[in-house]
Design an enzyme around this catalytic site. Structure first.
Site, mmCIF file in Angstrom:
data_model
loop_
_atom_site.group_PDB
_atom_site.id
_atom_site.type_symbol
_atom_site.label_atom_id
_atom_site.label_comp_id
_atom_site.label_asym_id
_atom_site.label_seq_id
_atom_site.Cartn_x
_atom_site.Cartn_y
_atom_site.Cartn_z
ATOM 1 N NE ARG A 293 -4.270 -1.485 0.399
ATOM 2 C CZ ARG A 293 -4.468 -2.525 -0.403
ATOM 3 N NH1 ARG A 293 -3.607 -2.811 -1.367
ATOM 4 N NH2 ARG A 293 -5.548 -3.283 -0.273
ATOM 5 C CD GLU B 276 -3.443 3.188 -5.011
ATOM 6 O OE1 GLU B 276 -2.204 3.079 -4.994
ATOM 7 O OE2 GLU B 276 -4.229 2.224 -5.035
ATOM 8 C CG HIS C 67 -3.440 -0.667 -6.597
ATOM 9 N ND1 HIS C 67 -3.856 -0.120 -5.413
ATOM 10 C CD2 HIS C 67 -3.358 -2.007 -6.370
ATOM 11 C CE1 HIS C 67 -4.036 -1.086 -4.512
ATOM 12 N NE2 HIS C 67 -3.739 -2.247 -5.078
HETATM 13 P P1 NAP Z 1 -0.114 -11.355 4.967
HETATM 14 O O1 NAP Z 1 0.105 -12.771 4.588
HETATM 15 O O2 NAP Z 1 -1.025 -11.046 6.096
HETATM 16 O O3 NAP Z 1 1.332 -10.695 5.211
HETATM 17 C C1 NAP Z 1 1.428 -9.405 5.718
HETATM 18 C C2 NAP Z 1 2.792 -9.109 6.259
HETATM 19 O O4 NAP Z 1 2.679 -7.858 6.961
HETATM 20 C C3 NAP Z 1 3.319 -10.133 7.229
HETATM 21 O O5 NAP Z 1 4.658 -10.366 6.918
HETATM 22 C C4 NAP Z 1 3.188 -9.456 8.578
HETATM 23 O O6 NAP Z 1 4.238 -9.727 9.464
HETATM 24 C C5 NAP Z 1 3.326 -7.990 8.219
HETATM 25 N N1 NAP Z 1 2.710 -7.146 9.240
HETATM 26 C C6 NAP Z 1 1.415 -7.107 9.623
HETATM 27 N N2 NAP Z 1 1.217 -6.198 10.579
HETATM 28 C C7 NAP Z 1 2.448 -5.645 10.820
HETATM 29 C C8 NAP Z 1 2.899 -4.632 11.704
HETATM 30 N N3 NAP Z 1 2.059 -4.006 12.552
HETATM 31 N N4 NAP Z 1 4.220 -4.300 11.687
HETATM 32 C C9 NAP Z 1 5.053 -4.923 10.842
HETATM 33 N N5 NAP Z 1 4.689 -5.901 9.985
HETATM 34 C C10 NAP Z 1 3.378 -6.242 9.970
HETATM 35 O O7 NAP Z 1 -0.704 -10.522 3.746
HETATM 36 P P2 NAP Z 1 -0.528 -10.813 2.178
HETATM 37 O O8 NAP Z 1 -1.641 -11.671 1.713
HETATM 38 O O9 NAP Z 1 0.875 -11.206 1.896
HETATM 39 O O10 NAP Z 1 -0.811 -9.341 1.594
HETATM 40 C C11 NAP Z 1 0.030 -8.262 1.968
HETATM 41 C C12 NAP Z 1 -0.533 -6.962 1.466
HETATM 42 O O11 NAP Z 1 -0.318 -6.823 0.060
HETATM 43 C C13 NAP Z 1 -2.057 -6.795 1.582
HETATM 44 O O12 NAP Z 1 -2.436 -6.432 2.896
HETATM 45 C C14 NAP Z 1 -2.355 -5.716 0.579
HETATM 46 O O13 NAP Z 1 -2.306 -4.442 1.193
HETATM 47 C C15 NAP Z 1 -1.206 -5.840 -0.429
HETATM 48 N N6 NAP Z 1 -1.707 -6.266 -1.747
HETATM 49 C C16 NAP Z 1 -1.480 -5.463 -2.817
HETATM 50 C C17 NAP Z 1 -1.933 -5.842 -4.070
HETATM 51 C C18 NAP Z 1 -1.687 -5.012 -5.292
HETATM 52 O O14 NAP Z 1 -2.479 -5.043 -6.217
HETATM 53 N N7 NAP Z 1 -0.591 -4.291 -5.361
HETATM 54 C C19 NAP Z 1 -2.666 -7.028 -4.228
HETATM 55 C C20 NAP Z 1 -2.864 -7.823 -3.097
HETATM 56 C C21 NAP Z 1 -2.382 -7.433 -1.867
HETATM 57 P P3 NAP Z 1 4.318 -11.014 10.414
HETATM 58 O O15 NAP Z 1 4.710 -12.124 9.523
HETATM 59 O O16 NAP Z 1 5.351 -10.626 11.398
HETATM 60 O O17 NAP Z 1 2.917 -11.192 10.971
#
Ligand code: NAP
Length: 312
Positions: free
Chosen positions: A231, A260, A278
């Site tokens: 994000r 955005e 995005h």
């Molecule tokens: P996920 O499996 O929940 O992974 C999120 C990561 O964020 C984990 O490594 C987690 O760390 C870390 N995290 C969460 N809270 C935190 C905090 N307070 N401080 C530091 N680290 C923290 O999520 P995902 O499925 O990989 O998706 C990640 C993100 O990608 C989504 O939330 C979304 O915003 C973004 N995304 C973007 C697109 C795009 O089109 N560009 C598409 C899909 C998703 P821990 O391992 O330590 O818990």
């Protein structure tokens, strides 16, 4: 009654599937909820939500019998989950089905920046190749050092891909993970100091705001490239813009931005930055899978069955 409201911009195919499944009312954004009749709002138990407009407690209060907000997307930072919790509303998202596409885009953007593919393409199309000869030498990507900020579902897919590019993989997470020998850093500054490429795959929201700070960007240094597919909020955008404008880092490759699609116009002039609108999960196949998972969550809710991918 258990009616469904669909909020957000959906494709024709998604609208048809939603209409067939739930005969819902369609609106553009949570702000339009207040325009609906009180009887419709009272009958509504589920919302299928898509988009980045805030869905806050005040919007939830317009739907007194709401039990589910099914988000389209894995990132649900637009939804105030604490407010949903306080009202006994469940939230679901669409994890995993989009991991491959988002990881593919992260790697593609890194290659695009390192190999200057955007400029090289212009060189060929504009006839400069014919007039001036071969394109300037650029930057080897394979074999570098990659730092993944957030080794969650998507971060891990990115790391697996970069490992296949013979990279030395480092990562930040809040706790050490089981990995094939990748190096854990408890501090993002120490991670940035160690690597050439910093790939941000954190969740969005207030807890991770400006997580990639001016200090992290400084530690990455002049050979460093920041890739962000998470994000816009996770990176201190003004510190990043300053560093890019002053060539204090090598470049950036960004799919997500603060505010955005009305992004900071300073980005438009930056030759060292790859910009994507995005579109991480934006393939026909993945959007169809996300849409189906969202509908399956709404169906499970209406059938009083276990939700497939609950968030709270
Ligand atoms: P996920 O499996 O929940 O992974 C999120 C990561 O964020 C984990 O490594 C987690 O760390 C870390 N995290 C969460 N809270 C935190 C905090 N307070 N401080 C530091 N680290 C923290 O999520 P995902 O499925 O990989 O998706 C990640 C993100 O990608 C989504 O939330 C979304 O915003 C973004 N995304 C973007 C697109 C795009 O089109 N560009 C598409 C899909 C998703 P821990 O391992 O330590 O818990």
């Amino acid at each position: 009654m258990s009616a469904t409201i669909v909020i957000g911009p959906y494709s024709e195919a998604d609208q048809t599937a939603l209409r067939d499944a739930f005969s819902p009312i369609f609106i553009d954004a949570p702000a339009a909820l207040s325009d609906l009749d009180a009887a419709v709002r009272e009958a509504t138990t589920a919302v299928a939500f898509k988009g980045h407009n805030a869905f806050d407690g005040a919007a939830m209060d317009l739907l007194p019998n709401l039990g589910l907000i099914a988000n389209f997307g894995v990132g649900y930072d637009a939804i105030d989950v604490a407010a949903a919790d306080a009202r006994g509303i469940k939230v679901t998202n669409t994890p995993d089905v989009l991991n491959d596409d988002v990881a593919d885009l992260a790697v593609a953007m890194l290659l695009m920046r390192g190999r200057e593919m955007e400029h090289a393409s212009k060189w060929a199309r504009s006839g400069e190749w014919k007039k001036k000869g071969e394109y300037r030498l650029n930057r080897k990507v394979s074999g570098g050092k990659a730092g993944i900020v957030g080794l969650g579902r998507i971060g891990r897919e990115i790391a697996d891909r970069l490992a296949a590019f013979k990279m030395d993989i480092h990562y930040f997470a809040r706790s050490e993970k089981e990995t094939p020998g990748w190096t854990f850093h408890a501090d993002p500054v120490s991670l940035a100091r160690e690597v050439d490429y910093l790939i941000v795959a954190l969740v969005g929201g207030p807890d991770t705001a400006n997580f990639v700070s001016a200090e992290v960007i400084e530690a990455l240094g002049p050979r460093g490239i920041v890739v962000n597919i998470s994000r816009g909020s996770t990176v201190d955008e003004s510190a990043l813009l300053d560093a890019l404008e002053q060539d204090r880092i090598y470049g950036a490759a960004l799919d997500v931005f603060v505010g955005e699609p009305d992004i900071d116009q300073r980005f438009y002039a930056l030759e060292n930055t790859v910009i994507q609108p995005h579109q991480g999960s934006g393939t026909v196949e993945t959007r169809a899978a996300m849409s189906k998972l969202q509908r399956d969550n709404v169906s499970a809710f209406h059938a009083s069955e276990a939700l497939l991918t609950p968030v709270n």
